[in-house]
Design a protein around this motif. Sequence first.
Motif, PDB file in Angstrom:
ATOM      1  N   GLY A   1      40.610  37.402  38.744  1.00  0.00           N
ATOM      2  CA  GLY A   1      41.040  36.968  40.170  1.00  0.00           C
ATOM      3  C   GLY A   1      39.904  37.432  41.216  1.00  0.00           C
ATOM      4  O   GLY A   1      39.956  36.602  42.162  1.00  0.00           O
ATOM      5  N   LEU A   2      39.182  38.316  40.865  1.00  0.00           N
ATOM      6  CA  LEU A   2      37.933  38.697  41.576  1.00  0.00           C
ATOM      7  C   LEU A   2      37.069  39.760  40.974  1.00  0.00           C
ATOM      8  O   LEU A   2      37.469  40.422  39.850  1.00  0.00           O
TER       9      LEU A   2
ATOM     10  N   ILE B   1      39.489  44.238  47.891  1.00  0.00           N
ATOM     11  CA  ILE B   1      40.204  43.683  47.004  1.00  0.00           C
ATOM     12  C   ILE B   1      41.424  42.632  47.518  1.00  0.00           C
ATOM     13  O   ILE B   1      41.646  41.707  47.187  1.00  0.00           O
ATOM     14  N   VAL B   2      42.236  43.549  48.129  1.00  0.00           N
ATOM     15  CA  VAL B   2      43.521  42.862  48.330  1.00  0.00           C
ATOM     16  C   VAL B   2      43.489  41.740  49.323  1.00  0.00           C
ATOM     17  O   VAL B   2      44.021  40.846  49.491  1.00  0.00           O
ATOM     18  N   ARG B   3      42.308  42.126  50.356  1.00  0.00           N
ATOM     19  CA  ARG B   3      42.217  41.106  51.501  1.00  0.00           C
ATOM     20  C   ARG B   3      41.342  39.652  50.989  1.00  0.00           C
ATOM     21  O   ARG B   3      41.907  38.624  51.205  1.00  0.00           O
ATOM     22  N   HIS B   4      40.960  39.873  49.711  1.00  0.00           N
ATOM     23  CA  HIS B   4      40.184  38.639  49.217  1.00  0.00           C
ATOM     24  C   HIS B   4      40.836  38.181  47.913  1.00  0.00           C
ATOM     25  O   HIS B   4      40.174  37.272  47.197  1.00  0.00           O
TER      26      HIS B   4
ATOM     27  N   GLY C   1      49.199  37.217  50.089  1.00  0.00           N
ATOM     28  CA  GLY C   1      50.231  37.561  49.955  1.00  0.00           C
ATOM     29  C   GLY C   1      51.006  38.378  48.857  1.00  0.00           C
ATOM     30  O   GLY C   1      51.938  38.990  48.964  1.00  0.00           O
ATOM     31  N   ALA C   2      50.154  38.557  47.793  1.00  0.00           N
ATOM     32  CA  ALA C   2      50.583  39.102  46.523  1.00  0.00           C
ATOM     33  C   ALA C   2      50.719  40.726  46.887  1.00  0.00           C
ATOM     34  O   ALA C   2      49.682  41.192  47.529  1.00  0.00           O
ATOM     35  N   ALA C   3      51.631  41.241  46.502  1.00  0.00           N
ATOM     36  CA  ALA C   3      51.757  42.886  46.724  1.00  0.00           C
ATOM     37  C   ALA C   3      50.736  43.289  45.446  1.00  0.00           C
ATOM     38  O   ALA C   3      51.323  43.590  44.560  1.00  0.00           O
ATOM     39  N   LEU C   4      49.710  43.800  45.970  1.00  0.00           N
ATOM     40  CA  LEU C   4      48.680  44.052  45.060  1.00  0.00           C
ATOM     41  C   LEU C   4      48.598  45.618  44.639  1.00  0.00           C
ATOM     42  O   LEU C   4      48.384  46.040  43.631  1.00  0.00           O
TER      43      LEU C   4
END
Length: 139
Positions: free
Chosen positions: A53-54, A120-123, A128-131
């Motif tokens: 995913g990243l 990581i969360v930003r990109h 909108g996923a609760a990562l």
Amino acid sequence: MKPAPKKSVVIVDDDQFYLSLLLQLLEEHLDCPVLALAHPREALAALPRLNAGLIVTDYEMPDLNGFDFMAEAAKVVPRVPFILITGLPISAAMEEMVNTSALKAILHKPFNWRTLADEIVRHWPESGAALLKANPTSA
């Protein structure tokens, strides 16, 4: 129908100690698989199977530097965002050279795990996923 496997964060860094530390911290705080690879060429070969995913990659590695790794990896996993981590100064010219690619952030070592997690969360591709896990332990 089986649900699609969760996307993973892939970390590529030849420093085994640093790689293990990042892996442990991110596994504790992110609600997704985190995979660590120490060799950029092996990482390139494994990417088609990893459901990335990243990708977080170090800049200074043997065989391929981080920019070269990103260029090769983007051919294998197009549209996957990258975060570059480095202990070296990266010039504005070098940064500009890769800004047109999937590079989303450059983090200069040392950095707090939370800084990396926030990037990581930003990109993350599933916006909108609760990562982040609900109750992260120590900061």
